[in-house]
Scaffold this active site. Structure first.
Site, PDB file in Angstrom:
ATOM      1  CG  ASP A  63      48.962  26.151  35.984  1.00  0.00           C
ATOM      2  OD1 ASP A  63      49.046  25.565  34.888  1.00  0.00           O
ATOM      3  OD2 ASP A  63      49.837  26.941  36.387  1.00  0.00           O
ATOM      4  CE1 TYR A 156      48.423  22.437  19.222  1.00  0.00           C
ATOM      5  CE2 TYR A 156      48.472  21.745  16.920  1.00  0.00           C
ATOM      6  CZ  TYR A 156      47.807  21.853  18.129  1.00  0.00           C
ATOM      7  OH  TYR A 156      46.531  21.374  18.241  1.00  0.00           O
ATOM      8  CE  LYS A 160      47.266  19.183  20.717  1.00  0.00           C
ATOM      9  NZ  LYS A 160      46.479  18.900  21.934  1.00  0.00           N
TER      10      LYS A 160
END
Length: 253
Positions: A63, A156, A160
């Protein structure tokens, strides 16, 4: 091993390797002579990929958002291979393509945990090992979303952007230890997250609308990212660090 194998004698850890870009990278590395730890939270998927690769691969469940799980996975990889030359932080996730106010805190926390905090955990888990052997290569899979962000994926995109900046910062800080850190920024690819990114059904018409924004006229494939990751991990890139290589068909131009 044939001299043409560009990773002969090397070992690698690839996260999120049960599918998509990660699977493509793991397979390419093995083809080029590396032994590969196929890491994924999907234990069955990781085992399937490792079986398909053969004796050069071992499956390890992890994980990436959990520090103790990452530490245990890295210990298992070092025990299996003795030393780790290459780490590819590929595991990633995205919230659906929706307006910023429609993404709740749980989704925000999850996307940052998988895409950014995972790099924190793996850095802590592997840098002491790399310092002890005097070398290492980290490759972080970012995205064109962190370079040319567009509406609908704002949180998101932020993860990045963080990956891209961390890649450069880690590269500078770890250079005295002979540890290289590079990034890859793929354009949207033919993976399980495709429909999540597009925010619309995956139909030929919707694909065509997105592909029209890519000058070279197609999405990325796992093989495109794997080939870039192969170069960056190889000795051919021994003077390359701190780069975020855009594999995007010109979308970010």
């Amino acid at each position: 091993m044939p001299e043409s194998q560009r990773l002969a004698g090397k070992t690698a850890v690839v996260t999120g390797a049960a599918s998509g870009f990660g699977r493509g990278i793991a397979e390419r590395y093995a083809e080029e002579g590396a032994r590969v730890a196929v890491m994924d939270i999907n234990a069955d998927g990781a085992a399937e990929v490792a079986r398909a690769i053969g004796n050069a691969a071992t499956a390890i469940t992890v994980d990436v958002t959990d520090g103790p799980s990452v530490e245990a996975a890295m210990r298992s990889a070092i025990e299996a291979f003795g030393e780790i030359d290459i780490l590819v932080n590929n595991a990633g996730w995205s919230h659906p393509n929706r307006p910023i106010m429609e993404i709740d805190e749980a989704a925000f926390d999850k996307v940052f945990a998988i895409n950014v905090k995972s790099i924190f955990h793996f850095t802590h888990a592997i840098v002491p090992h790399w310092r002890s052997i005097g070398r290492g290569v980290m490759i972080n899979i970012g995205s064109t979303a962190g370079i040319r962000p567009r509406p609908g994926l704002s949180w998101y995109n932020g993860t990045k952007g963080a990956v891209n900046t961390l890649t450069k910062s880690l590269a500078v800080e770890l250079a005295p230890d002979r540890i290289r850190v590079c990034g890859i920024a793929p354009v949207m690819g033919e993976t399980a997250l495709l429909e999540t990114f597009m925010g619309v059904p995956d139909t030929p018409e919707n694909r065509a609308r997105f592909v029209a924004t890519i000058p070279l006229g197609r999405m990325s494939k796992p093989s495109d990212i794997a080939n870039a990751a192969l170069y960056l991990a190889s000795d051919e890139a021994s003077l390359v660090t701190g780069v975020n290589l855009e594999v995007d068909g010109g979308r970010c131009v």
